[in-house]
Design an enzyme around this catalytic site. Sequence first.
Site, mmCIF file in Angstrom:
data_model
loop_
_atom_site.group_PDB
_atom_site.id
_atom_site.type_symbol
_atom_site.label_atom_id
_atom_site.label_comp_id
_atom_site.label_asym_id
_atom_site.label_seq_id
_atom_site.Cartn_x
_atom_site.Cartn_y
_atom_site.Cartn_z
ATOM 1 N N GLY A 44 32.799 -11.603 40.626
ATOM 2 C CA GLY A 44 31.582 -12.108 40.356
ATOM 3 C C GLY A 44 30.501 -12.290 41.325
ATOM 4 O O GLY A 44 31.076 -12.862 42.574
ATOM 5 N N CYS A 50 39.194 -11.441 43.666
ATOM 6 C CA CYS A 50 38.037 -12.083 44.520
ATOM 7 C C CYS A 50 37.398 -13.487 43.663
ATOM 8 O O CYS A 50 38.361 -14.687 43.660
ATOM 9 C CB CYS A 50 36.963 -11.271 44.583
ATOM 10 N N TYR A 51 36.354 -13.407 43.034
ATOM 11 C CA TYR A 51 35.905 -14.915 42.557
ATOM 12 C C TYR A 51 36.890 -15.138 41.511
ATOM 13 O O TYR A 51 37.158 -16.421 41.613
ATOM 14 C CB TYR A 51 34.544 -14.451 41.721
ATOM 15 N N HIS A 83 39.358 -5.934 46.568
ATOM 16 C CA HIS A 83 39.002 -5.231 45.204
ATOM 17 C C HIS A 83 40.018 -4.199 44.877
ATOM 18 O O HIS A 83 39.755 -3.025 45.679
ATOM 19 C CB HIS A 83 37.780 -4.816 45.103
ATOM 20 N N GLU A 94 40.439 -2.085 42.808
ATOM 21 C CA GLU A 94 40.088 -1.169 41.634
ATOM 22 C C GLU A 94 38.990 -0.267 42.177
ATOM 23 O O GLU A 94 39.007 0.988 41.583
ATOM 24 C CB GLU A 94 39.544 -1.934 40.718
ATOM 25 N N SER A 149 25.430 17.047 17.198
ATOM 26 C CA SER A 149 24.668 17.616 18.035
ATOM 27 C C SER A 149 25.180 18.740 18.750
ATOM 28 O O SER A 149 24.579 19.616 19.358
ATOM 29 C CB SER A 149 24.274 16.370 18.766
ATOM 30 N N GLY A 150 26.603 19.012 18.798
ATOM 31 C CA GLY A 150 27.072 19.888 19.582
ATOM 32 C C GLY A 150 27.742 19.316 20.940
ATOM 33 O O GLY A 150 28.342 20.147 21.864
ATOM 34 N N GLY A 151 27.380 18.324 21.307
ATOM 35 C CA GLY A 151 27.863 17.503 22.407
ATOM 36 C C GLY A 151 29.392 17.010 22.216
ATOM 37 O O GLY A 151 29.687 17.326 21.080
ATOM 38 N N VAL A 152 29.888 16.604 23.370
ATOM 39 C CA VAL A 152 31.482 16.302 23.163
ATOM 40 C C VAL A 152 31.733 15.118 22.257
ATOM 41 O O VAL A 152 32.621 15.183 21.506
ATOM 42 C CB VAL A 152 32.066 16.192 24.668
ATOM 43 N N ASP A 153 30.615 14.083 22.177
ATOM 44 C CA ASP A 153 30.949 12.797 21.652
ATOM 45 C C ASP A 153 30.772 13.203 20.113
ATOM 46 O O ASP A 153 31.787 12.747 19.204
ATOM 47 C CB ASP A 153 29.760 11.751 21.866
ATOM 48 N N SER A 154 29.834 13.635 19.608
ATOM 49 C CA SER A 154 29.654 13.923 18.193
ATOM 50 C C SER A 154 30.744 15.003 17.663
ATOM 51 O O SER A 154 31.199 14.947 16.502
ATOM 52 C CB SER A 154 28.201 14.436 17.749
ATOM 53 N N SER A 155 31.075 15.964 18.431
ATOM 54 C CA SER A 155 32.321 17.101 18.268
ATOM 55 C C SER A 155 33.587 16.368 17.955
ATOM 56 O O SER A 155 34.272 16.754 17.041
ATOM 57 C CB SER A 155 32.402 18.079 19.214
ATOM 58 N N LYS A 183 33.887 7.405 28.369
ATOM 59 C CA LYS A 183 33.234 8.958 28.535
ATOM 60 C C LYS A 183 34.654 10.130 28.795
ATOM 61 O O LYS A 183 34.796 10.960 28.053
ATOM 62 C CB LYS A 183 31.869 9.193 29.390
#
Length: 538
Positions: free
Chosen positions: A74, A101-102, A188, A190, A242-248, A394
């Site tokens: 942080g 860290c913090y 860090h 990560e 919509s045809g995008g990966v999310d809505s599909s 995503k």
Amino acid sequence: MTAPTQTPQPSPLQTSIRDLQQQLVVILDFGSQYSELIARRIRETQVYSEVLSYRTSASDLRRLSPKGIVLSGGPNSVYDDFAPECDREIWDLGIPVLGVCYGMQLMVKQLGGGVERADRAEYGKASLHIDDPTDLLTNVEDGATMWMSHGDSVTKLPEGFEILAHTNNTPNAAIADHDKKLYGVQFHPEVVHSIGGQALIRNFVYHICDCEPTWTTEAFVEEATREIRAKVGDKRVLLALSGGVDSSTLAFLLHRAIGDNLTCMFIDQGFMRKYEPERLVKLFQEQFHIPVEYVNARERFLAKLEGVTDPEEKRRRIGHEFIRVFEEESRRLGPFDYLAQGTLYPDVIESADSNIDPKTGERVAVKIKSHHNVGGLPKDLQFKLVEPLRKLFKDEVRKVGRSIGLPEEIVKRHPFPGPGLAIRILGEVTAERLKILRDADYIVRQEINRHGVYHDFWQAFAVLLPIRSVGVMGDKRTYAYPIVLRFVSSEDGMTADWSRVDYDFLELISNRIVNEVPGVNRVVYDVTSKPPGTIEWE
Ligand code: XMP
């Protein structure tokens, strides 16, 4: 200075994960830009992880019973006036904790050790010299590069702690109380620059927290299916495809869970790429056997744009018309009880940043990103929401999509803006211009696919300029539109660089467009990065 006592408050997100079947590692977020990244790194080890506010109380944590807790980094010093503090009772939960860290400094301070401003702030890479190669640092090489970013340092260890590793500037770079399973690292693990950071995270997750690799795509699909059924029962759900990966992906998961009670509606506003509406509907109906309500609204969208040249006004009219069509069609096909939304995990993370006013320490409204075109529905059309992707990043949506059989053309599709080709025709959108742009854009896509370079670009598309220039073709003067080629590379769309493509490749595309698309006599290449340009031209 002593930090004022802050009472941890229950977080709203916890109700959503209380029913969780997965083993869980919780990240308490103290405002680090890397909190999400820690969650992703843990999930990469196939263990589920969520970011919660640092205010999450010990009793809430007990109820969630995570296998481990990570305290993020942080921007604060632990001695700042409003330095965020976690509930002190978490040290007695018997749950392993890793402070980063913090997070490490806070652990040390709360447990009676000492933290002071270091002589020199340490930023960037440092070599980690390992003093104790057991548990947390197993498989981390002595001398491994770790990424540091801190102004304060631990100067005195709390009772029961010992040093696991040091760097030239930081004697207490990694520390542990093995008996209580409390660990701290000043660096860090990560970030990608930390070599061996992922090994450290695996050690924490598997050897210290005793997790099993249960966060897999298959497990997610099973769990999401169960959850959707439990929530929706035999009620009807509407999804705007919509045809995008999310809505599909969403459509597939919902159809798997509730079958015919799902209605997928695809509104064709007339601004999609050549053949895409047809392909989408065919793919869903014939390959997935998921029925799609195709709504042809091309005429009415085009009519709304007549004479409109201002980019923002174009976007506004398209958004508004979308809501009107959606509203009419959902009334016609309804009634529906639920609306499915493709909310992703980054949209629901409750982060310390958005919760706390840095000046007053007061809690402020949680930021929820507004997304999807159906946000502005009228009051009498309010649906309850079902958001099966809300736990996913995503890249995890892509994995799920791929695992359930979505073809690569959807899974790795370039981003495509909601208003579509309408914002790639500068100025007024007309049927003639749409046809020209669609044909030019199709040639771009064909050549990119043919040369196998689709995935070399973040986006690659054509733009039509509403001006004309003089040319000559077959001894005849032409006076026609130019097409701009816009090819960019990017990580996230926030910044972008124009792509250095081969001249012969550009020539090929240019020749084809000028020869095959009537109305175009010139092709230019956009060599502007973002910033100062944007990716789209409007
Ligand atoms: P800009 O043009 O701002 O675009 O550099 C950044 C990214 O966002 C996409 N974009 C949109 N996506 N609806 C969307 O869903 C929109 O209205 C929209 N406008 C821009 C753009 O394609 C790029 O990937």
